[in-house]
Structures are given as C-alpha cells and as structure tokens.
Design an enzyme around this catalytic site. Structure first.
Site, short mmCIF file in Angstrom:
data_model
loop_
_atom_site.label_atom_id
_atom_site.label_comp_id
_atom_site.label_asym_id
_atom_site.label_seq_id
_atom_site.Cartn_x
_atom_site.Cartn_y
_atom_site.Cartn_z
N ARG A 76 20.31 -1.08 -19.47
CA ARG A 76 20.16 -1.09 -20.92
C ARG A 76 18.69 -1.12 -21.35
O ARG A 76 18.28 -0.43 -22.28
CB ARG A 76 20.88 -2.32 -21.48
N HIS A 118 28.91 1.40 -41.54
CA HIS A 118 30.13 0.94 -40.89
C HIS A 118 31.32 1.23 -41.82
O HIS A 118 31.25 0.93 -43.02
CB HIS A 118 30.03 -0.56 -40.60
N THR A 181 33.87 10.17 -46.66
CA THR A 181 33.28 10.77 -47.87
C THR A 181 32.45 9.74 -48.62
O THR A 181 31.37 10.04 -49.13
CB THR A 181 34.41 11.32 -48.77
#
Lengths: 221, 221
Positions: A76, A118, A181
C-alpha cells in the site's frame, strides 16, 4: 493509449488530479464542468489503479494526461508513493469511483484537499452499494454526499449533500442511476468551492462561504 | 390530577394510545390533529412511565384519560404487562418521547402497530441527542423520521421522513427546536395513514398508499 503530456492549467486555474478505478462518470461531470472557461479548476492529471479503466479514455478524449499506477499486489505504501509521484503538482485531488482506501502516506501530502463523492446521505450507508443499502433500509429518500477524505471510510467532513426520491418500484439499478445524476450536479459544485478557497474546517465540520443563491443541499429528481 | 375516564372514540374513529415520559410536545401535535373531526384516529389513553410528566397535563387538558405506570425499579416484563393492561382496547400505539425500549412482551400485542418519531434522518443518528449528533456529524441538513417500532433502537420500518436546514450558527437547542417543528408535522400525517389502514409491509420496507399530492417526505424550514 498514448497519454497526453500533462496539461498546463489556464492562467489562474487551480490544478486538480482525479483518481479513478472504473467507468468514470463523475470524472466526466468534472471534465464537463472544467470545460467552462469560468470554472476555477483545471483537471491536469487522471490516474487509474486499474489498467484499462474506461475513465482513462474519457480523460484522453478531453486531452488530459493519464497514467496507470497499478495497485494489485503492490504494498500500500509503495502504491501511494507512486500515486503521489505520478500526480504531479496538483493542489486538490478528487476521487471518482476510486476503489482504494487512502492512508496518511497519501493524505498527508494533501491535508484537507482530497474530495470524494459517495452515493448516500452520509453518515447513513457508508461503504459500498449505497443504493442497495437505501432500498434495504427502506428510507423515503436516498442521496449523495461530497466530503473531504480522512483515513476512515466515508467519514470525512461533509461539504454538500442532496436527495432523490425512492420510488416504490425502484430496483438497485434505477435508484443508483437517479443518485448518479445527482452526484454529477454535486461534485462540480463542491470542486468549485474547493478551488475558490471557500472551504474552512471547524473541528469535524466543514464551512463553505456560500454566494447568494447557493446551497450545500440539492434536491434531485 | 384526577384522570378522566377512558374516552369513547367517535363513530368510525380508530382508538389510539400514546406513551410518554416527558413534556409531550409530540403528544400535543397528535391531540391537535385529532381535534379535527375528519381525523381518522382518536386518542383514548395517555400513559406515562414517569409520575408528573408534563404530557399528562396536556392530555388531561384535552379531556383524555391518563394513567401512570411506573417503570423505575419494576422488572421490564411486569412493567410492559401493566402498560398493556392500562392501555385498554386501543388499535395503535404512538410513542411520544417515551424513554423506554419496548420488548416483544409489549410489541407482540401490537404487531406492526406501534409508531415512534425520532429526531434524525434514520438510519443516521439513532439513539439519543439526534440534533447534537447531526451537528457533530457536520451534515448539511438534519431531519426526523416516523417509523414502526421493532425490538431494536430506532431500527423499524420507516414511514415518513423530513429535513430541516442546519445553520452555521446553530446550537443543539436551536437545531433541536427546528427539528421538533418538523416532527409536529410528520407525526399526525403518519398516524393518519396508520388509522386509515394505508400502511403495508414488504420485508423491512413499509409501503404507504398515498393520496394525490401526499408525500412521505417533508421539507421543513
């Protein structure tokens, strides 16, 4: 694809990098917004951790530099250092469907300057499958949230939120499309605030210096 | 206070009991709604688990029967059996600032027929101090939710939700007051649906047969 050279942002434009993993529909919304000469930010680099992510084609079509920084099988810390190196001199970073959690290795280079979107009304329904969670949770409206990224999953200070109705006959796909949207309206709005230096933090609460008529809350359709 | 005898609901009215622990502002909203002759429910009994709860005075002032069923130091099952006994023949139960979690001992007697109102956009911010949690969570709008009660804390099927803005200068008190005003609109609306038999359950999702112009989502002020 032969990547374009890094773009030079127009005079006075704030350079922004975008991290993607998939199709990049939110990247497209940001590219479309940035095509407006009055938009204060320029997307100068698009990085994918997944080779062949369709978002890279969208970036290339817009003449934006791209690079792939593979994450699979890479420690990572090495991955995040490679991301930082490839990003170049950007001031803000937008995550757009980027499916890796970032650690302080990366975030420390952009303190309070990484945005994410999110598909839920955070703090409800963090993690994956926001639309599915909203359906299973039986909420009356679903939503989306733009927030600053911290080391948690979808836990950082909230900048903008919006809602869309949940219909009785919604499937996960139809609801996710309606939320998407809404996302495409929220994300450019929040990036504008970021690039214009209108965001301040007060503890875990973000403040935004709003212009007349602006709102941090969007009612979608 | 000498309690009034149990009221006989008007012809065609659905008898409803209300459980309270404190000042009962949501009880007042339900009483005000039920004073309208076209409202389909009649509040026939108000029970408090706390002696002297101000809500009892509101009920008495409206001519509604009241009783105190103490919970302090009483085994939960005994308390809930006493509640059931004192409630009399009601069809629905509304919790209005009732500060005890109910178990299947009580809930089993009213399957899917106990309503609660919570000062947050569930599933965000369950438990106590909804307004404080919303402020600390930095959300753009706060809200309230009417839901059916199950054995969890604020986890039952959602019937109606609404939002109010969070202002930059909000304190917990100012935000809680704004949410409360929203609650007073949401709760009578949901009780009407309940009394009119317009609520059905599909797994954990509640459906409401809405009349034209009705919405399960209220935008507060």
């Amino acid at each position: 694809m032969s990547p374009a050279p890094p773009a030079t942002p127009g005079a006075g434009k704030v350079p922004v990098g975008v991290l993607v993993s998939g199709r990049g529909s939110n990247l497209q919304a940001l590219l479309d917004a940035a095509a407006d000469p009055t938009f204060p930010a320029a997307i100068t680099m698009v990085l994918a951790n997944v080779p062949g992510a369709y978002a890279l084609e969208r970036a290339a079509a817009a003449g934006i530099a791209t690079a792939v920084v593979p994450s699979k099988g890479v420690p990572r810390e090495d991955f995040e250092r490679a991301l930082l190196h490839a990003l170049g001199p950007v001031e803000w970073v937008c995550l757009a469907g980027f499916m890796r959690v970032l650690t302080p290795t990366f975030l420390g280079a952009f303190p309070g300057r990484v945005l994410n979107i999110h598909p839920a009304l955070l703090p409800a329904f963090p993690g994956t499958h926001g639309a599915r969670q909203a359906l299973e949770g039986g909420v009356v409206q679903a939503g989306a949230t733009v927030h600053l990224v911290d080391a948690g999953v979808d836990t950082g200070p909230i900048l903008a939120q919006g809602t869309v109705a949940v219909h009785d006959d919604d499937t996960e796909a139809t609801l996710a499309a309606r939320i998407l949207t809404l996302e495409h309206r929220l994300y450019p709005m929040a990036l504008r605030w970021a690039a214009e230096g209108r965001i301040t933090l007060e503890g875990r609460r973000a403040r935004v210096a709003l212009a007349p008529g602006e709102s941090r809350w969007i009612v979608g359709e």
